[in-house]
Design a protein around this motif. Structure first.
Motif, short mmCIF file in Angstrom:
data_model
loop_
_atom_site.label_atom_id
_atom_site.label_comp_id
_atom_site.label_asym_id
_atom_site.label_seq_id
_atom_site.Cartn_x
_atom_site.Cartn_y
_atom_site.Cartn_z
N ASP A 133 -21.15 -2.86 8.87
CA ASP A 133 -21.34 -4.13 9.60
C ASP A 133 -21.23 -5.35 9.23
O ASP A 133 -21.85 -6.45 9.67
N ILE A 134 -20.89 -5.60 8.00
CA ILE A 134 -20.79 -6.75 7.28
C ILE A 134 -19.05 -7.13 7.12
O ILE A 134 -18.37 -6.38 6.23
N PHE A 135 -18.74 -8.59 7.56
CA PHE A 135 -17.49 -8.79 7.46
C PHE A 135 -17.00 -9.12 5.93
O PHE A 135 -17.93 -9.82 5.33
N LEU A 136 -16.01 -8.56 5.43
CA LEU A 136 -15.42 -8.85 4.07
C LEU A 136 -14.40 -9.45 3.74
O LEU A 136 -14.24 -10.30 2.89
N GLY A 137 -13.57 -9.31 4.62
CA GLY A 137 -12.27 -9.95 4.79
C GLY A 137 -11.16 -9.64 5.71
O GLY A 137 -11.53 -8.78 6.58
N ILE A 138 -10.00 -10.33 5.64
CA ILE A 138 -8.97 -10.14 6.66
C ILE A 138 -7.57 -10.31 5.98
O ILE A 138 -7.29 -11.06 5.04
N VAL A 139 -6.71 -9.17 6.12
CA VAL A 139 -5.47 -9.16 5.47
C VAL A 139 -4.52 -9.20 6.82
O VAL A 139 -4.60 -8.61 7.78
N SER A 140 -3.54 -10.05 6.73
CA SER A 140 -2.73 -10.63 7.89
C SER A 140 -1.05 -10.60 7.32
O SER A 140 -0.86 -10.95 6.20
N LEU A 141 -0.41 -9.64 8.42
CA LEU A 141 1.00 -9.53 7.78
C LEU A 141 1.75 -10.12 9.09
O LEU A 141 1.60 -9.80 10.04
N TYR A 142 2.84 -10.77 8.51
CA TYR A 142 3.59 -11.70 9.66
C TYR A 142 5.07 -11.16 9.54
O TYR A 142 5.85 -11.02 8.12
N ARG A 143 5.89 -11.16 10.70
CA ARG A 143 7.10 -11.07 10.61
C ARG A 143 8.14 -11.71 11.68
O ARG A 143 7.42 -12.32 12.62
N LYS A 144 9.24 -11.72 11.18
CA LYS A 144 9.91 -12.59 12.14
C LYS A 144 10.34 -12.02 13.49
O LYS A 144 9.80 -10.82 13.68
#
Length: 144
Positions: A133-144
């Motif tokens: 229950d502890i937020f560690l990080g965020i990975v974001s992937l973006y596409r056209k």
């Protein structure tokens, strides 16, 4: 989702490589670059959770993005990010932004106009990472 044999081999390689790297920022960069072989993307970011008051994210790493954009998010957009509630949930989850918000809402958001349009991307998928229950990080992937 079914994985092909090659996908399983690639996942194994990703796990092996990230566990063999001692420097966390180097590990995140290697992870993003290897992940592109499994999930094609145009831009990727990886932010860690922050312990600074008023900030949820810090220490950005990016692939195919100028560093100034990584910090622009922290300086100007983090406090108004419409997905911020996910970070606060303390739950690991993967989601497509288009599943949460209509294109009309997204395309009129200041962050979309400042980041998505100049980056020539439209779609994004995020992986919110949490442990106990502890937020560690965020990975974001973006596409056209």
């Amino acid at each position: 989702m079914l994985f092909e044999k090659n996908d399983v081999i690639l996942l194994n390689e990703i796990v092996y490589k990230i566990y063999s790297i001692e420097k966390p920022d180097e590990m995140r960069t290697v992870f993003l670059n290897l992940l592109k072989q499994l999930i094609p993307y145009n831009i990727a970011t990886f932010y860690m959770a922050s312990n600074r008051p008023g900030h949820l994210l810090c220490r950005p790493i990016g692939v195919n993005i100028l560093e100034e954009y990584l910090y622009l998010y922290l300086d100007e957009f983090e406090s108004i990010d419409y997905t911020r509630w996910i970070f606060l949930s303390g739950k690991s989850m993967a989601y497509k932004e288009t599943d949460l918000f209509s294109d009309a809402v997204r395309e009129n958001a200041p962050y979309y106009k400042t980041f998505y349009q100049p980056g020539d991307v439209h779609f994004s998928a995020q992986l919110s990472i949490a442990y106990h229950d502890i937020f560690l990080g965020i990975v974001s992937l973006y596409r056209k």
